[in-house]
Design a protein around this motif. Structure first.
Motif, short mmCIF file in Angstrom:
data_model
loop_
_atom_site.label_atom_id
_atom_site.label_comp_id
_atom_site.label_asym_id
_atom_site.label_seq_id
_atom_site.Cartn_x
_atom_site.Cartn_y
_atom_site.Cartn_z
N SER A 7 -4.04 6.25 -1.91
CA SER A 7 -3.99 4.93 -1.27
C SER A 7 -4.65 3.86 -2.12
N ASN A 8 -5.47 4.26 -3.09
CA ASN A 8 -6.14 3.26 -3.92
C ASN A 8 -5.37 2.94 -5.20
N LEU A 12 2.30 -0.14 -9.34
CA LEU A 12 2.62 0.18 -10.73
C LEU A 12 2.04 1.53 -11.12
N GLN A 13 0.79 1.78 -10.76
CA GLN A 13 0.19 3.07 -11.06
C GLN A 13 0.95 4.20 -10.38
N GLN A 14 1.36 3.98 -9.14
CA GLN A 14 2.11 5.02 -8.43
C GLN A 14 3.47 5.25 -9.08
N ALA A 15 4.09 4.19 -9.59
CA ALA A 15 5.37 4.34 -10.29
C ALA A 15 5.20 5.19 -11.53
#
Length: 131
Positions: A7-8, A12-15
């Motif tokens: 959740s943090n 972009l990081q999740q992509a």
């Protein structure tokens, strides 16, 4: 490596993480550029200074691939490029063959036109008149 959705993380990081996971599942060679491209970004967009967590995971995975602990296939784009290059070479060869055939046929047409001119009546010869 904490690969689960967090959740943090920014979108972009999740992509980048999702792209990393997809590449791993397909067994492809993983680098900063391949992860960035898979995430829909440009080559060179993924930098260690900005995305430390994913870069550390990529480097760890690269070491495993280099030591052949994890087998890696070539990046699919490289395979597609080699196939397209082979098709391009074949098309060039076919083009040269077709061009040579056209040139030969044009030479035959010119030769036949010259022969035809020899058999056509000249201006000083008149055909017989009908009675």
């Amino acid at each position: 490596m904490s690969e689960e959705k967090s959740s943090n993380r920014t979108p972009l990081q999740q992509a980048y993480w999702d792209a990393f996971i997809r590449l791993r599942q397909r067994g492809e060679v993983i680098s900063y550029d391949t992860v960035a491209i898979e995430a829909g970004k440009g080559k060179g967009d993924l930098r260690k200074a900005r995305q430390l967590e994913i870069c550390a995971a990529i480097e760890e995975y690269q070491k495993l691939q280099e030591n052949n602990i994890i087998p890696a296939r070539k990046f699919q784009a490289v395979e597609r490029i080699s196939v397209i290059d082979q098709k391009l070479v074949q098309l060039r060869e076919d083009y040269e063959i077709a061009l040579n055939k056209i040139l030969c046929l044009e030479m035959q047409v010119i030769d036949l036109q010259q022969k035809l001119e020899q058999y056509q009546p000249r201006d000083n010869i008149h055909p017989f008149k009908k009675r």
